[in-house]
Each structure stands twice: as C-alpha cells, then as structure tokens.
Design an enzyme around this catalytic site. Sequence first.
Site, PDB file in Angstrom:
ATOM      1  N   ASN A   9       0.876  -1.172   0.000  1.00  0.00           N
ATOM      2  CA  ASN A   9       0.000   0.000   0.000  1.00  0.00           C
ATOM      3  C   ASN A   9       0.912   1.220   0.000  1.00  0.00           C
ATOM      4  OD1 ASN A   9      -1.765   2.081   0.475  1.00  0.00           O
ATOM      5  ND2 ASN A   9      -2.343   1.440   2.546  1.00  0.00           N
ATOM      6  N   LYS A  11       0.187   4.222  -0.381  1.00  0.00           N
ATOM      7  CA  LYS A  11      -0.427   5.452   0.155  1.00  0.00           C
ATOM      8  C   LYS A  11      -0.098   6.629  -0.768  1.00  0.00           C
ATOM      9  CE  LYS A  11      -0.271   3.366   4.680  1.00  0.00           C
ATOM     10  NZ  LYS A  11      -0.373   3.536   6.118  1.00  0.00           N
ATOM     11  N   HIS A  95      -9.681   1.490   4.228  1.00  0.00           N
ATOM     12  CA  HIS A  95      -8.455   1.672   5.017  1.00  0.00           C
ATOM     13  C   HIS A  95      -8.748   2.644   6.158  1.00  0.00           C
ATOM     14  CE1 HIS A  95      -4.428   2.875   6.168  1.00  0.00           C
ATOM     15  NE2 HIS A  95      -4.014   1.751   5.618  1.00  0.00           N
ATOM     16  N   GLU A  97      -7.195   5.053   7.233  1.00  0.00           N
ATOM     17  CA  GLU A  97      -6.958   6.472   6.896  1.00  0.00           C
ATOM     18  C   GLU A  97      -8.127   7.052   6.122  1.00  0.00           C
ATOM     19  OE1 GLU A  97      -3.075   5.748   5.196  1.00  0.00           O
ATOM     20  OE2 GLU A  97      -2.364   5.242   7.201  1.00  0.00           O
ATOM     21  N   GLU A 167      -6.078  -4.564  10.226  1.00  0.00           N
ATOM     22  CA  GLU A 167      -5.052  -3.561  10.480  1.00  0.00           C
ATOM     23  C   GLU A 167      -5.397  -2.789  11.748  1.00  0.00           C
ATOM     24  OE1 GLU A 167      -2.797  -2.430   6.652  1.00  0.00           O
ATOM     25  OE2 GLU A 167      -4.571  -1.196   6.750  1.00  0.00           O
ATOM     26  N   GLY A 173       1.883   2.413  10.677  1.00  0.00           N
ATOM     27  CA  GLY A 173       2.877   3.475  10.539  1.00  0.00           C
ATOM     28  C   GLY A 173       3.538   3.873  11.846  1.00  0.00           C
ATOM     29  N   SER A 212       2.673  -2.029  10.424  1.00  0.00           N
ATOM     30  CA  SER A 212       4.101  -2.179  10.731  1.00  0.00           C
ATOM     31  C   SER A 212       4.607  -3.607  10.528  1.00  0.00           C
ATOM     32  CB  SER A 212       4.402  -1.672  12.141  1.00  0.00           C
ATOM     33  OG  SER A 212       4.059  -0.285  12.247  1.00  0.00           O
ATOM     34  N   GLY A 233       2.626  -1.091   4.300  1.00  0.00           N
ATOM     35  CA  GLY A 233       2.743   0.329   3.992  1.00  0.00           C
ATOM     36  C   GLY A 233       4.205   0.720   3.814  1.00  0.00           C
TER      37      GLY A 233
HETATM   38  P1  PGA Z   1       2.412   0.327   7.666  1.00  0.00           P
HETATM   39  O1  PGA Z   1       1.010   0.588   6.909  1.00  0.00           O
HETATM   40  O2  PGA Z   1       2.940  -0.975   7.147  1.00  0.00           O
HETATM   41  O3  PGA Z   1       3.268   1.489   7.274  1.00  0.00           O
HETATM   42  O4  PGA Z   1       2.098   0.291   9.121  1.00  0.00           O
HETATM   43  C1  PGA Z   1       0.123  -0.466   6.663  1.00  0.00           C
HETATM   44  C2  PGA Z   1      -1.139   0.073   6.044  1.00  0.00           C
HETATM   45  O5  PGA Z   1      -1.585   1.152   6.435  1.00  0.00           O
HETATM   46  O6  PGA Z   1      -1.735  -0.572   5.168  1.00  0.00           O
END
Ligand code: PGA
Length: 250
Positions: A9, A11, A95, A97, A167, A173, A212, A233
């Site tokens: 992803n 983003k 997601h 976000e 998630e 993140g 993460s 991510g």
């Molecule tokens: P991250 O993001 O691996 O940076 O934690 C995962 C995601 O939001 O899909």
Amino acid sequence: MRRKLIAGNWKMNGSLAANEALLAEIQSQLGEASACDVAVCVPAPYLAQCQAALAGGVVALGAQDVSEHEAGAFTGEVSAAMLGDFACTHVILGHSERRSFHGESNALVARKTLRAIDSGLTPLVCVGETLAEREAGQTAQVVGQQLAAVLEVIDAADVADIVVAYEPVWAIGTGKTATPEMAQEVHALLRDALVQKNAEAGAGVRILYGGSMKPDNAAQLLAMPDIDGGLIGGAALKAVDFMAIIKAAS
Ligand code: PGA
C-alpha cells in the site's frame, strides 16, 4: 491451502522516477514466478505507468480506493471501470486512513465492496480497532461490525471474491506491531464470521495482517494459521524490505 498474498500500500507516496526504480528492482528480484501472490496498490495518477511497468510480470496492480458510483457527476472520484481500464485487479477499501480522514462509514465501505465485486475487482476490505477501542476491550465488537456490514450486503457466493485485511489502527505506521498471537486471535474471529456466511468460501478467504509488518517480524506473523499475507505500507516503498517480506511469505 490458502496461497499467501503480500500487497503493498504505497499510500500517497511515489513519483515517476521512484516508482520506476522500485518496480524494476522488485520485478528483477522476483523473476518469472513467485511462491506467493504479490500486488502493489498505487496512487491513481500512476496507474498507467505501473500497468506498463508490470505488464507480463507476476505482480498484480491495485488501487487504494474506488467510488461506490458507476459514473457521473462525482468530482474527484475514480470509478471501478476506470481502474479496470488500467488492468487493475485489486482495490483497498475502508483503510483506516479513509475511515478517519474521509469519514468513510461501514455502510459506505460495504457499498464500495459491492461495486468492486460487481466490476470484477478483488476488494481488500480493511478492518481494525483504535488503541482506545482495544484498551476498552472493544476489539472484537469493532472489527466484527466492520466486517458484518460488508457480509450483510454481498451474496454468500461472493465471499470467495474478497480479501480481508486486519489492520489495528494503533499499529499502522507506528512501528508497533500486534504480536502474532494478538493478530491471530482477531483473524480467527474474522474467519468465523466469513465461515458463517459461506463455510467453504470463508475457509478459503485470505485474511491479511497490516500494521508495521516489516522484514524482522513478517515470518512470525505469517506463521500463524489464519494470517494469509500482509498489507504493507512503509516497508513496501523499499524494494529490499518488500522483497524480504515476500520471501518470508514464500
Ligand atoms: P504500515 O502501513 O505498514 O506502514 O504500518 C500499513 C497500512 O496502512 O496498510
């Protein structure tokens, strides 16, 4: 056996130059076959570039969102048919976000899932609790409701066409990862809900973990019985990290 899926992803990251270098590196390391499925979910403006870069290879192309509507006066939106024009096969939906910064409700995510399925796209339906919800003991209830909203609107037969991504919001993140046991516990709940809707298809649905996932924790997470891949991510933006996670899944 469920074949593992590692999906990047990106983003709102990337540039023409960075994308070209990243995909070239991933593809040269992967070669012509991969022991797990691999996808990259890229920002919409780069779909054409990535379609061309990935043509004939083993990496699938995905988007990060899609409109619930078919076409028309929806400024700024991207339709499922448009994604299909660029050979997109996957789309991330719901997601955290999008849920938190764009107010996406469970009902909207469910309608987008329907749209994706009707258009032949594989939705990666994201669910996850916030830290406050986890601390309040509401994890099962929150992710249960998020998935239930989707399962209520899709046909039982279409359970086979979805991917679910757990998630935990507090892990995205942040460098904090759910332990494999914590993640497995939630994945097992999600599996139960999928199986209740369609026993056979539900047993085959891939449930990804995201939040993460990194080269140093991927193998332990992916060893859990109901963790069927990762939604990646930060680590998807570095070829060496993304490849290490793919290797852990293979
Ligand atoms: P991250 O993001 O691996 O940076 O934690 C995962 C995601 O939001 O899909």
